[in-house]
Enzyme design. Structure first.
Site, PDB file in Angstrom:
ATOM      1  CB  SER A  67       4.478   1.336 -12.708  1.00 17.11           C
ATOM      2  OG  SER A  67       4.711   1.553 -11.343  1.00 17.11           O
ATOM      3  CE  LYS A  70       8.317   0.053 -11.181  1.00 13.07           C
ATOM      4  NZ  LYS A  70       7.106   0.814 -10.842  1.00 13.07           N
ATOM      5  CB  SER A 131       4.850  -2.925 -10.774  1.00 12.94           C
ATOM      6  OG  SER A 131       4.892  -1.580 -11.190  1.00 12.94           O
ATOM      7  CE  LYS A 253       5.753  -2.337 -14.468  1.00 13.36           C
ATOM      8  NZ  LYS A 253       4.391  -2.300 -13.870  1.00 13.36           N
TER       9      LYS A 253
END
Length: 417
Positions: A67, A70, A131, A253
């Site tokens: 993730s 992202k 997320s 993140k």
């Protein structure tokens, strides 16, 4: 602390001018830094302003990053918003596949409903704080129309940032098998996005420099996702936001998958200087945060932030032709900064001044560019853009008037003979 750093910078500059010159050999620093071997496949720490690499472990090798992908989607979205291609209030309706993905309990998500529409702002917050995987795919649809077209845009954008080694198959970093009929054409079901930690640092730096407003979202510990009155509270997967270590982390993140392990791109603004760190392939959830703290503490315990101020004089003068003076003093054109090992002596630094020509013809105005400065530090790991040194312009410290035109003609004639 800031006063202390400023004082350090001034004392450094006094000594720095002594080593300024052209063609001087590189001098290694005497100080040996303690070793740090993080428990992760790869890691990097960079200065968010300059891109200077402060620490690196296997930083060019690509690995699955889950993730953390992202962040590239966020960069493309913010770019599209600033260009007016979409707005925060633009609404998007999920496909049946995306609704199914959003309700897959194996994945991180906010639940979406078929036939409902959601604003870009809702999806953006769900993507960065929770997320949310399906929400990320909706963002791609809003920008490019389909997942396939958005993946193509991600690949193009990565290349425009100088990232040439990444493998990109999804907007959210999911393993391809979870994407159903929205899988990128001819993609193996086990394929995942792969980036190096240096790639992720480049994306993170671009985000923070160009769209610093992202930090207003990544620092949120939770959000309430409102779907027509049905509220889903989403907690931030970044556990360092509420850590008691005073590291002041406010982004960015996490990423987790079987292939990627536990990953984390962080950023912190301590003492007015922002650092980005990226950890890939930690062994578990706690480890990715513990290793990030170890890396940040290593930097703060072993490095100082040195500012080389604008208008600092360089020892070497630049030769002047047809002027009332035979040379002009040079100064540094703008503030420069470097992370340097604590107690590094002045011999660890070198400023190389290269005049723009062997002799510069008068008249010369104060502040006019007279050459280039290249600043090198012993043991420096370089910068994420591939450069090895800090560079800036050298400016004339004062004006130099030209000589009388008749005398100039005579000298020109003499030089031509």
């Amino acid at each position: 602390m800031l006063k202390k750093l400023k004082k350090l910078g001034i004392s450094f500059l006094t000594s720095l001018m002594v080593v300024t010159g052209i063609g001087q050999g590189f001098i290694n620093a005497d100080q040996t830094l303690p070793q740090l071997d993080l428990e992760a496949k790869s890691a990097i720490a960079v200065d968010a302003k300059t891109g200077q690499i402060i620490y690196a472990k296997d930083d060019k090798q690509t690995y699955p990053v889950a993730s953390m992908s992202k962040l590239l989607t966020a960069y493309i979205l913010l770019q599209a918003i600033h260009k007016g291609e979409v707005t925060w209030e633009t609404k998007v309706t999920p496909t049946a596949t995306e609704v199914d993905i959003s309700n897959n309990t194996e994945l991180t998500n906010v639940p979406l409903q078929e036939g409902h529409s959601y604003t870009i702002r809702q999806l953006y917050q769900a993507m960065l704080v929770g997320s949310a995987n399906a929400a990320t795919m909706l963002i791609g649809n809003a920008i490019s129309g389909t997942q396939t077209k958005f993946i193509d845009k991600m690949r193009e954008t990565a290349k425009s940032l100088g990232i040439t080694d990444a493998k990109i198959y999804s907007a959210n970093g999911l393993t391809a098998k979870y994407l159903g009929d929205e899988i990128y054409p001819n993609t193996d079901e086990n394929a995942e996005n792969e980036f190096s930690v240096r790639d992720m640092a480049i994306i993170s730096q671009k985000l923070i420099k160009e769209y610093p407003e992202i930090l207003e979202t990544t620092k949120l510990t939770k959000i309430d996702f409102n779907d027509n009155g049905e509220i889903t509270t989403v907690n931030n997967t970044n556990e360092l936001l509420q850590d008691d270590s005073n590291l002041e982390v406010d982004g960015l993140k996490t990423g987790t998958s079987d292939a990627a392990g536990y990953c984390f791109a962080s950023t912190t603004n301590k003492d007015g200087h922002r650092i980005i760190t990226v950890i890939a392939g930690a062994k578990d959830n706690d480890a990715r945060f513990d290793q990030t703290k170890n890396l940040l503490n290593y930097i703060y315990n072993n490095y100082d932030y040195l500012v080389i101020s604008t208008n600092q004089a360089l020892r070497q003068d630049v030769k002047v032709k047809y002027g009332k003076q035979s040379s002009v003093s040079a100064i540094i054109g703008n503030d420069l900064s470097l992370w340097v090992p604590k107690n590094t002596r002045e011999k660890a630094l070198q400023i190389k001044l290269t005049p723009k020509s062997s002799t510069i013809e008068a008249p010369i105005k104060q502040g006019e560019t007279v050459g280039d400065c290249q600043i090198t530090i012993a043991g420096n790991l370089g910068f994420v853009d591939g450069s090895t040194d800090l560079k800036t312009k050298a400016l004339a410290a004062n004006s130099v008037e030209g000589i009388n035109i008749l005398i100039k003609w005579w000298q020109m004639l003499r030089d031509a003979i």
